[in-house]
Design a protein around this motif. Structure first.
Motif, mmCIF file in Angstrom:
data_model
loop_
_atom_site.group_PDB
_atom_site.id
_atom_site.type_symbol
_atom_site.label_atom_id
_atom_site.label_comp_id
_atom_site.label_asym_id
_atom_site.label_seq_id
_atom_site.Cartn_x
_atom_site.Cartn_y
_atom_site.Cartn_z
ATOM 1 N N THR A 67 99.285 -47.404 39.695
ATOM 2 C CA THR A 67 100.662 -47.813 39.432
ATOM 3 C C THR A 67 101.639 -46.721 39.842
ATOM 4 O O THR A 67 102.652 -46.973 40.506
ATOM 5 N N VAL A 79 105.830 -52.874 40.703
ATOM 6 C CA VAL A 79 104.425 -52.906 40.305
ATOM 7 C C VAL A 79 104.352 -53.506 38.910
ATOM 8 O O VAL A 79 105.032 -53.033 37.980
ATOM 9 N N VAL A 93 96.037 -54.880 39.284
ATOM 10 C CA VAL A 93 97.397 -54.372 39.352
ATOM 11 C C VAL A 93 98.093 -55.093 40.501
ATOM 12 O O VAL A 93 97.662 -54.986 41.658
#
Length: 697
Positions: A67, A79, A93
């Protein structure tokens, strides 16, 4: 060539943008969403797993590192918070990239580099990345490698075939020289042309494919005729006169063929699709450049080569007997086939036409679909990750997006209606929670996203789209007055594109038939020949499409041709097949009919003209067809399904056209028609001897 390339480099090209690909209701929905800044963006997903085990703190630490790294990249817009799978064995993610959705694959390398660094730092975890940009760049790389391999096959085979035909390295190199120079010039011209018709990325590939095809065809027509004139018994023409005769006969056929190919390809503009417009522009440019080359550079080069050949022949003749000139260009096999056809033309026509119709029959079961992302080869690493991601998070497989544009004052009404729609969808077994709603900054556009745990090609996903469009939306959003709405998303894109192709296919075929009829009738001043051209092209295209359906919609040929059947044919394949085949068929058709018409004009009876014209042109048509079959067949081992299907269909089509249509059906039909072939004109009165072709004062 230098001028064309210089102009192209100076002006530059214009690639197709995301909005150029919008089709149908899905495209209209995307336009509404984009007007409020809610359009789809390029999204990459980083997947973290540990061999099926539940993840621990190490996975969360890796997700935080990913991230942080992604947020620092200029290519990244946002993100999302890491999300666990239902069983806790996977963590993802989601990374949204800046810019248009279509531009993601150009910048995805920076994201993948960060993922690879985190993966190296955490060897106990499997950390990998996938998403539209990763898959797209992987497909492009695979396509590039595949096409490079086909070129390594096509060029040597072409050169070897030409060496066999001409038994001269210099003459064998001429067609390749014409093709390469025309390709380079067309690539240069395609750059400024892309400002009118944006290039979707396949233009160069089409220029290479069509440029090689027509370049070899046109040069073979010229060289074949020049050699015949030089070797004709009793001929006393010098090199310039030989080339002039070739220009007056085969050169005219090249012009007519080139115009026919360009006009046939132009029907792709009727599809109103950036992909087909790009293909049409590329094919038209390279064809017209090849015609221009064949009218200028080719005669000049041929004159030089013929001069040299005459000097060598004179030197050999000084100490040896004069070489024996060939009196007939008809091969043994062609002569045998034509002899049998001439004896029983009706039987030959009936059997061959019935065989072609039998090959066409599977078209009745033709199923067209867009090739979804899940059909891409698993040799692409991003596709392997794609499978693991969808297994852990089935809600990511596809989605529906309901987009509404209304006055901001009616925001509450829109929100209430979309909530009611979401409740209906929640009871649908083909959809799942969570749904997601977003509204533009000005409050004018609202988007509801519904998750579909099925791939876009699954029947369940397609049926759910039908329910959303026909039931859920009309009962909720549809009752609100004075609003604009549409259903888009992954499934809608997949469904609307082939529907658009099916709608346009009859229009394109009608345009092709009209072009074929008009050009053939005008070139030979015969309505009958115009109708013959239409029928023969339909037979060839129908049989090849039938064979394509028989092979690729079933599983019996999977091992033989190395593919996994989707039970469908790519929606773009039939349109491209018809257009490219009609264009290439016109090459052979014009050349053969020109030889027949020339013989008739010189006083030969129609029957003899047909046998001599078909027999005399069979060698060059067969040679050109062999080159094309090899080029197209080299697409069959490719990994991309639509390219594999296209290569197979075109290889079969050219094979049937050259060996069945031109050698069996055409002469049988013309023999039965006799002098009626030239209606409404009348054939020339038969005279003794051969009337020479005027080549100038």
């Amino acid at each position: 060539m230098a001028l064309c390339l210089g102009i192209g480099v100076g002006i530059g090209g214009k690639p197709a943008a995301t909005e150029d690909f919008r089709i149908g209701e899905a495209g209209r929905g995307e336009a509404i969403a984009a007007s409020g800044g809610l359009q789809q963006r390029a999204v990459e997903r980083v997947l973290i797993t540990d061999d099926g085990m539940r993840l621990d703190a190490a996975a969360e630490s890796a997700a935080r590192e990913i991230t942080d790294r992604m947020r620092a990249l200029p290519e990244v817009d946002s993100v999302a918070v890491p999300v666990y799978s239902a069983d806790g064995t996977a963590l993802r993610v989601d990374v949204t990239m800046v810019g248009a959705e279509l531009d993601g694959d150009q910048h995805v390398g920076a994201l993948r580099a960060q993922t690879e660094e985190v993966a190296r730092a955490n060897p106990g975890l499997l950390i990998e990345e996938t998403g539209g940009p990763s898959i797209s760049s992987g497909v492009d790389a695979l396509r590039g490698r595949d096409l490079a391999r086909t070129e390594m096959i096509a060029v040597p085979v072409t050169l070897l075939t030409l060496l066999v035909v001409f038994r001269s390295l210099a003459l064998a190199l001429v067609p390749l020289l014409l093709a390469v120079s025309s390709i380079v010039a067309a690539i240069g011209l395609a750059m400024p042309a892309s400002h009118l018709f944006p290039d979707n990325g396949v233009g160069t590939n089409i220029i290479l494919l069509i440029g090689l095809a027509v370049g070899v065809d046109y040069t073979l027509f010229y060289l074949k005729r020049a050699r015949e004139e030089r070797d004709r018994p009793g001929a006393a023409l010098d090199s310039r006169a030989v080339v002039a005769v070739a220009a007056a006969t085969s050169g005219r056929a090249v012009v007519v063929s080139g115009l026919a190919v360009a006009a046939s390809t132009a029907t792709l503009y009727l599809v109103d699709d950036v992909i087909f417009s790009s293909i049409a522009t590329a094919a038209i440019l390279v064809t017209l450049v090849s015609v221009a080359s064949s009218l200028t550079a080719l005669p000049a080069l041929l004159t030089v080569l013929t001069d040299r050949a005459e000097r060598r022949a004179a030197r050999r003749a000084a100490g040896h007997a004069a070489p024996v000139r060939r009196t007939s260009s008809r091969g043994r096999f062609t002569g045998f086939v034509l002899h049998k056809i001439a004896a029983r033309p009706a039987a030959a026509l009936a059997v061959s036409v019935l065989a072609m119709l039998a090959l066409t029959a599977p078209v009745l079961g033709l199923e067209l679909t867009d090739m979804g992302r899940e059909t891409h080869p698993r040799t692409i690493p991003a596709m392997q990750t794609f499978d693991r991601l969808n297994a852990a998070f089935p809600e990511l497989k596809s989605m529906h997006q309901v987009v509404v544009a209304a006055d901001p004052a009616r925001a509450n009404d829109v929100t209430h209606a979309l909530r009611a729609l979401a409740e209906r969808a929640a009871d649908d077994p083909a959809m799942m929670r969570p749904d997601e709603s977003r509204t533009s900054a000005d409050g004018r556009v609202t988007l509801l996203e519904l998750r579909v745990p099925h791939h876009v090609s699954d029947d369940a996903a397609l049926r759910s789209l039908e329910r959303v469009r026909a039931d859920y939306v009309p009962a909720t959003i549809g009752v609100l007055p004075n609003i604009d709405y549409a259903v888009t998303g992954d499934v809608a894109r997949y469904a609307d594109y082939p529907a658009h192709q099916k709608q346009k296919l009859p229009l394109v075929i009608a345009g092709l038939l009209l072009v074929t009829f008009a050009l053939t009738a005008a070139a030979f001043r015969s309505i009958v020949l115009g109708l013959v051209g239409v029928v023969l092209n339909l037979l060839s295209a129908g049989a090849s499409l039938g064979l394509l359906t028989l092979v690729f919609q079933h599983t019996w040929a999977e091992r033989l041709l190395d593919f996994d059947s989707t039970g469908t044919i790519g929606s773009r394949v039939p349109l491209l097949l018809f257009v490219i085949l009609f264009g290439l068929s016109m090459d052979y058709q014009v050349f053969v009919l020109s030889r027949i018409k020339e013989a008739v004009d010189n006083g030969a009876p129609t029957r003899q003209a047909v046998l001599d014209g078909v027999g005399g042109s069979a060698g060059v048509v067969t040679s050109a067809a062999f080159v094309m079959v090899t080029v197209f067949a080299s697409f069959v081992p490719l990994h991309i399904m639509e390219m594999k299907q296209m290569g197979f269909a075109l290889a079969v089509a050219v094979l049937l056209d050259a060996f069945v249509i031109r050698i069996v059906i055409l002469p049988a039909l013309l023999l039965l028609l006799g002098d009626r072939t030239w209606w409404p004109a009348r054939p020339a009165v038969t005279t003794a001897g051969r009337v020479p072709v005027k080549v100038g004062s």
